[in-house]
Design a protein around this motif. Structure first.
Motif, PDB file in Angstrom:
ATOM      1  N   CYS A 169       0.826  -1.221   0.000  1.00 60.14           N
ATOM      2  CA  CYS A 169       0.000   0.000   0.000  1.00 60.14           C
ATOM      3  C   CYS A 169       0.858   1.268   0.000  1.00 60.14           C
ATOM      4  CB  CYS A 169      -0.925  -0.003   1.210  1.00 60.14           C
ATOM      5  SG  CYS A 169      -1.946   1.474   1.257  1.00 60.14           S
ATOM      6  N   CYS A 191      -5.870   2.478  -5.358  1.00 58.22           N
ATOM      7  CA  CYS A 191      -4.850   2.210  -6.371  1.00 58.22           C
ATOM      8  C   CYS A 191      -4.860   0.746  -6.831  1.00 58.22           C
ATOM      9  CB  CYS A 191      -3.470   2.571  -5.839  1.00 58.22           C
ATOM     10  SG  CYS A 191      -2.883   1.429  -4.591  1.00 58.22           S
ATOM     11  N   CYS A 203      -3.447  -3.511  -3.468  1.00 54.13           N
ATOM     12  CA  CYS A 203      -3.760  -4.551  -2.480  1.00 54.13           C
ATOM     13  C   CYS A 203      -4.658  -5.626  -3.108  1.00 54.13           C
ATOM     14  CB  CYS A 203      -4.404  -3.953  -1.241  1.00 54.13           C
ATOM     15  SG  CYS A 203      -5.854  -2.961  -1.589  1.00 54.13           S
ATOM     16  N   GLU A 240      -7.490   7.469   3.698  1.00 54.35           N
ATOM     17  CA  GLU A 240      -6.173   7.442   3.048  1.00 54.35           C
ATOM     18  C   GLU A 240      -6.139   6.540   1.821  1.00 54.35           C
ATOM     19  OE1 GLU A 240      -6.894   6.955   6.256  1.00 54.35           O
ATOM     20  OE2 GLU A 240      -5.107   7.109   7.507  1.00 54.35           O
ATOM     21  N   CYS A 241      -7.153   5.703   1.632  1.00 56.60           N
ATOM     22  CA  CYS A 241      -7.122   4.760   0.500  1.00 56.60           C
ATOM     23  C   CYS A 241      -7.356   5.516  -0.800  1.00 56.60           C
ATOM     24  CB  CYS A 241      -8.180   3.677   0.681  1.00 56.60           C
ATOM     25  SG  CYS A 241      -8.254   2.602  -0.763  1.00 56.60           S
ATOM     26  N   ILE A 242      -6.397   5.411  -1.714  1.00 55.73           N
ATOM     27  CA  ILE A 242      -6.543   6.111  -2.998  1.00 55.73           C
ATOM     28  C   ILE A 242      -7.061   5.167  -4.091  1.00 55.73           C
ATOM     29  CG2 ILE A 242      -4.864   7.928  -2.512  1.00 55.73           C
ATOM     30  CD1 ILE A 242      -2.840   6.256  -4.196  1.00 55.73           C
TER      31      ILE A 242
HETATM   32  S1  SF4 Z   1      -6.259   0.445  -2.869  1.00 55.60           S
HETATM   33 FE1  SF4 Z   1      -5.249  -0.813  -1.351  1.00 55.60          FE
HETATM   34  S2  SF4 Z   1      -3.104  -0.469  -1.699  1.00 55.60           S
HETATM   35 FE2  SF4 Z   1      -4.163   1.178  -2.711  1.00 55.60          FE
HETATM   36  S3  SF4 Z   1      -4.298   2.821  -1.212  1.00 55.60           S
HETATM   37 FE3  SF4 Z   1      -6.142   1.630  -0.972  1.00 55.60          FE
HETATM   38  S4  SF4 Z   1      -5.646   0.175   0.615  1.00 55.60           S
HETATM   39 FE4  SF4 Z   1      -3.711   0.983  -0.111  1.00 55.60          FE
END
Ligand code: SF4
Ligand code: SF4
Length: 490
Positions: free
Chosen positions: A299, A316, A319, A312-314
């Motif tokens: 992450c 992406c 994960c 905070e999760c973008i």
């Molecule tokens: S999608 Fe997964 S890896 Fe990406 S920011 Fe969110 S929790 Fe982290």
């Protein structure tokens, strides 16, 4: 967002501070492990297309105008080849409002999809700068070890090479970024002509380059978690039906190391209906999460998505790829971390995007788009403002005719010189523009002055007569303006 927490995790401690800030307030540097997978490759394709668009954008012209231009200093704004002038503030406001509502609607339905797939910060960071970093320093562990070392020769040349490459890329980005502000021609001049002629422009490029360098070399995830207003608003936008990158706690919990795992939930379900599988008797019951922590290690914002949806999760998707790779190894279905809504996980059903809020937003969006479309299509490149001069009265010319006195303003919204003709449309009469024989309006220029409108008394109806005036360019009528002709007092 607290109500979208993994119900198996009773502690909300992780919401009290950022994963990248220690209890003493110091920044915790994130070393995300390199991860590839189907979502990574899909995002790479999207990123390459968007990067091509970003670098080609300043050279794309629509009817001779740039695709996008935001020249704040010269008050020149062009969107999709449409120049916006100060007179278009209303249109610009509708345009911006439409954009905001679209992002809002999109976020309510698809969560922070924009951040993971389309945001320039993520694209530059994850698809350019992070790749350079992996190439020079190696994967997360090597990079971490390098940072812990003193300034050895290896560290000096690796950091030197990385930061040089970072600055060069930042310099290129700054040049293109500036092209969207002052135009590609101007930036090319700054780069190709003697430095002394464009010292201000060159300093601007260096300043932008340094800012970009600092953003990608140092700030990184902090942009998404603490600076970006869109990220900070997620708690307001998202609801339990929003589709976000989510951990399926119903399937994954209770989590446990693969080696300890003896039994799958499916076997328990069978046991509940009286079927005992060979391996079930007397063994521990665990979910599908093998607690390998790979989803946390990859992450880029350093969070554990298993706690639940977080600011905070973008999105992406790293994960998701990481967990899919683990599920494949342990022989379980992929998608333990996937795009899903909180409600769909709890109810174990497919999520629906149709709820009152999304329908309401869609209606607003369509209405705004329609209105914006109307404004854009009815917008002309030339604008005429004409009104009776304050304090002026009806003037008799002769037995048959009378006249009114007006002031006018003719604005050219384009960046081309335009010859303009102004004529009366539905009445015989005469327009005498004082001191002007022919209108040729300079690019983005305006012509102001006074004009007499003379009418035959048979066309004057009482105290107030509306007269139509047409604005013509190359014989084609672009605009029609109504003006009020004041008749004699009876
Ligand atoms: S999608 Fe997964 S890896 Fe990406 S920011 Fe969110 S929790 Fe982290
Ligand atoms: S990657 Fe998957 S299996 Fe491993 S800890 Fe994360 S959710 Fe559990």
């Amino acid at each position: 967002m607290a109500d979208q927490q993994n119900p198996q995790n009773s502690s909300e401690e992780y919401r009290d501070h950022l994963a990248t800030v220690s209890e003493s307030g110091k920044r915790i540097w994130v070393y995300p492990k390199q991860q590839k997978g189907k979502y990574y490759w899909r995002r790479t394709i999207v990123a390459v297309l968007l990067l091509l668009l970003f670098f080609a954008g300043p050279f794309i012209r629509i009817k001779g105008e740039p695709l996008l231009l935001f020249n704040i200093l010269k008050k020149e704004f062009i969107v999709m080849g449409f120049p916006f002038t100060v007179q278009d503030t209303f249109l610009f406001a509708v345009f911006m409002l439409t954009g905001i509502v679209f992002i809002l609607l999109f976020t309510v339905i698809y969560g922070r999809f924009f951040c993971g797939w389309l945001c320039p910060q993520t694209i530059f960071m994850e698809h350019i700068f992070r790749r350079i970093e992996y190439w020079v320093e190696g994967d997360a562990n090597k990079s971490r070890r390098l940072d812990k070392k003193g300034w050895t020769n290896e560290k000096k040349w690796k950091k030197g090479l990385k930061w040089t490459l970072f600055y060069l890329v930042a310099f290129v980005i700054a040049n293109f970024f500036l092209m969207y502000i002052i135009g590609s021609d101007q930036v090319i001049k700054i780069i190709t002509e003697p430095l002394g002629q464009h010292i201000g422009g060159f300093i601007a490029i260096l300043v932008f380059s340094f800012i970009f360098f600092m953003v990608f070399a140092n700030l990184r995830d902090q942009v998404c978690t603490t600076i970006c207003p869109y990220g900070r608003l997620q708690g307001v936008f998202l609801d339990k039906n929003s589709i976000t990158v989510s951990y399926d706690f119903e399937r994954g919990e209770p989590r446990g190391k693969a080696k300890k795992k003896k039994k799958k939930k499916a076997d328990v379900a069978l046991a509940d209906v009286g079927v005992t599988t060979a391996s079930f008797v007397g063994e521990e019951v665990l979910g599908d999460c093998v607690d390998c922590d790979l989803c946390v290690k990859v992450c880029p914002t350093g969070i554990d998505i298993r706690n639940g949806t977080q600011l905070e999760c973008i999105n992406c998707t790293l994960c998701m790829d990481a967990c899919d790779s683990i599920m494949e190894k342990v022989g379980r279905p992929q998608g333990l971390i996937r795009y899903a809504s909180y409600n769909s996980i709890v109810s174990k059903k497919e999520t629906t995007i149709f709820n009152v809020r999304t329908i309401a937003y869609t209606v607003v969006m369509v209405a705004l788009l329609g209105f914006l479309g109307y404004l854009l299509t009815s917008r002309t490149s030339v604008k005429l403002f004409i009104q009776r001069t304050r304090g002026s009265v009806y003037m008799k010319v002769d037995e048959q005719h009378g006249k009114n006195f007006y002031t006018y303003q003719l604005i050219n919204k384009t960046r081309k010189t335009i010859p303009v003709e102004i004529k009366l449309l539905d009445v015989d009469g005469k327009l005498d523009f004082i001191g002007v024989q022919k209108f040729v309006v300079e690019p983005k220029g305006r012509v102001e002055g006074s004009v007499f409108l003379t009418l035959d008394e048979k066309d004057i109806h009482g105290h107030s007569t509306m007269v139509k005036v047409g604005v013509f360019v190359d014989g084609k009528q672009l605009e029609e303006v109504d003006i009020n002709f004041v008749g004699p007092d009876k």
